[in-house]
Design a protein around this motif. Structure first.
Motif, PDB file in Angstrom:
ATOM      1  N   PRO A  75      47.268  32.852  40.086  1.00 22.52           N
ATOM      2  CA  PRO A  75      47.662  31.440  39.934  1.00 22.52           C
ATOM      3  C   PRO A  75      47.019  30.808  38.701  1.00 22.52           C
ATOM      4  O   PRO A  75      46.013  31.294  38.191  1.00 22.52           O
ATOM      5  N   ALA A  76      47.609  29.724  38.249  1.00 24.83           N
ATOM      6  CA  ALA A  76      47.037  28.984  37.122  1.00 24.83           C
ATOM      7  C   ALA A  76      45.716  28.337  37.529  1.00 24.83           C
ATOM      8  O   ALA A  76      44.803  28.205  36.729  1.00 24.83           O
ATOM      9  N   CYS A  77      45.624  27.965  38.792  1.00 29.60           N
ATOM     10  CA  CYS A  77      44.445  27.271  39.303  1.00 29.60           C
ATOM     11  C   CYS A  77      44.071  27.881  40.654  1.00 29.60           C
ATOM     12  O   CYS A  77      44.931  28.077  41.505  1.00 29.60           O
ATOM     13  N   HIS A  78      42.794  28.203  40.837  1.00 24.46           N
ATOM     14  CA  HIS A  78      42.330  28.902  42.035  1.00 24.46           C
ATOM     15  C   HIS A  78      41.738  27.933  43.058  1.00 24.46           C
ATOM     16  O   HIS A  78      40.910  27.092  42.708  1.00 24.46           O
ATOM     17  N   TRP A  79      42.151  28.092  44.287  1.00 25.23           N
ATOM     18  CA  TRP A  79      41.690  27.256  45.397  1.00 25.23           C
ATOM     19  C   TRP A  79      40.367  27.830  45.909  1.00 25.23           C
ATOM     20  O   TRP A  79      40.347  28.713  46.738  1.00 25.23           O
TER      21      TRP A  79
ATOM     22  N   ARG B 209      45.403  29.223  53.775  1.00 26.68           N
ATOM     23  CA  ARG B 209      44.719  30.302  53.066  1.00 26.68           C
ATOM     24  C   ARG B 209      45.651  31.501  52.894  1.00 26.68           C
ATOM     25  O   ARG B 209      45.757  32.079  51.813  1.00 26.68           O
ATOM     26  N   ILE B 210      46.343  31.871  53.957  1.00 26.41           N
ATOM     27  CA  ILE B 210      47.271  33.006  53.905  1.00 26.41           C
ATOM     28  C   ILE B 210      48.395  32.717  52.917  1.00 26.41           C
ATOM     29  O   ILE B 210      48.775  33.575  52.121  1.00 26.41           O
TER      30      ILE B 210
ATOM     31  N   PRO C 174      37.658  16.721  40.640  1.00 28.22           N
ATOM     32  CA  PRO C 174      38.870  17.159  39.928  1.00 28.22           C
ATOM     33  C   PRO C 174      38.801  18.668  39.659  1.00 28.22           C
ATOM     34  O   PRO C 174      37.805  19.326  39.958  1.00 28.22           O
ATOM     35  N   VAL C 175      39.832  19.184  39.065  1.00 27.11           N
ATOM     36  CA  VAL C 175      39.862  20.600  38.677  1.00 27.11           C
ATOM     37  C   VAL C 175      38.746  20.862  37.676  1.00 27.11           C
ATOM     38  O   VAL C 175      38.505  20.066  36.767  1.00 27.11           O
ATOM     39  N   LEU C 176      38.048  21.980  37.873  1.00 27.29           N
ATOM     40  CA  LEU C 176      36.994  22.396  36.943  1.00 27.29           C
ATOM     41  C   LEU C 176      37.419  23.670  36.234  1.00 27.29           C
ATOM     42  O   LEU C 176      37.992  24.574  36.849  1.00 27.29           O
ATOM     43  N   HIS C 177      37.117  23.732  34.940  1.00 24.20           N
ATOM     44  CA  HIS C 177      37.327  24.957  34.171  1.00 24.20           C
ATOM     45  C   HIS C 177      35.989  25.685  34.127  1.00 24.20           C
ATOM     46  O   HIS C 177      35.022  25.178  33.578  1.00 24.20           O
TER      47      HIS C 177
ATOM     48  N   TYR D 241      40.545  28.040  36.198  1.00 20.99           N
ATOM     49  CA  TYR D 241      40.579  26.688  36.715  1.00 20.99           C
ATOM     50  C   TYR D 241      40.340  26.783  38.217  1.00 20.99           C
ATOM     51  O   TYR D 241      40.906  27.650  38.890  1.00 20.99           O
ATOM     52  N   VAL D 242      39.529  25.866  38.745  1.00 23.26           N
ATOM     53  CA  VAL D 242      39.169  25.878  40.160  1.00 23.26           C
ATOM     54  C   VAL D 242      39.386  24.492  40.751  1.00 23.26           C
ATOM     55  O   VAL D 242      39.025  23.487  40.134  1.00 23.26           O
TER      56      VAL D 242
END
Length: 190
Positions: A44-48, A31-32, A131-134, A100-101
């Motif tokens: 980021p392009a994709c968020h965790w 996380r850090i 999978p990744v969701l928008h 994106y998540v």
């Protein structure tokens, strides 16, 4: 809609790890590292999603950013959702709108990447990675036909209490996923 305790759900657990049942060892370092990278290199392009302690604030921020970008009242916004075929690590640019998540898991169902629908889970697999969701904000959004409104929870325990702000401490938002089954089928799967 049936009580939340009996519905299949997409979920994550920010206190236990990246997947249901995983112990917390190492999750804080991950996380850090994610947040540090965000601070140093930009959004980021994709968020965790499962790396966030405050997903409600994150979702609110996404809606507010869209509202400002498109000059649309924030209280008219909802989300439409697109399940992406691309793995999270191949996404190098954020979407033009929305986010994106990754890091979500389906409970009592799975994503069928061949038919592009939620489907029955495999034998002895209760949780399956999504999978990744928008998450795409949309004014005056309505649920499209053929979609199941799937609740998104923070934890595998599908209950919570109302916070002082009137929000559930566990439920985040409903996610609409395409399906060939009626909602009653997924409610009974829970």
């Amino acid at each position: 809609m049936a009580p939340p305790g009996v519905e299949p759900a997409a979920q994550f657990d920010p206190t236990r790890g990246t997947s249901p049942g995983q112990d917390a060892g190492g999750i804080d370092r991950q996380r850090i590292a994610f947040i540090r990278l965000w601070l140093r290199k930009g959004e980021p392009a994709c968020h965790w999603m499962s790396g966030l302690f405050g997903p409600h604030a994150f979702i609110t921020g996404v809606l507010q950013a869209y509202s400002r970008q498109h000059n649309v009242p924030v209280d008219t916004l909802g989300f439409s959702f697109e399940v992406l075929a691309a793995p999270q690590d191949t996404l190098t640019q954020p979407p033009a709108s929305g986010v994106y998540v990754f890091g979500l898991f389906a409970d009592s169902c799975r994503w069928n990447s061949t038919d592009h629908i939620i489907d029955e889970c495999f034998a002895s697999q209760i949780y399956s990675p999504m999978p990744v969701l928008h998450f795409l904000p949309e004014a005056n959004h309505t649920t499209p036909p053929g979609h199941y409104v799937c609740p998104l929870y923070k934890t595998t325990v599908r209950r919570g209490v109302l916070s002082s702000l009137g929000q559930s401490t566990n439920f985040i938002l409903p996610i609409e996923l395409p399906t060939e089954y009626p909602p009653s089928f997924w409610i009974q799967q829970g």
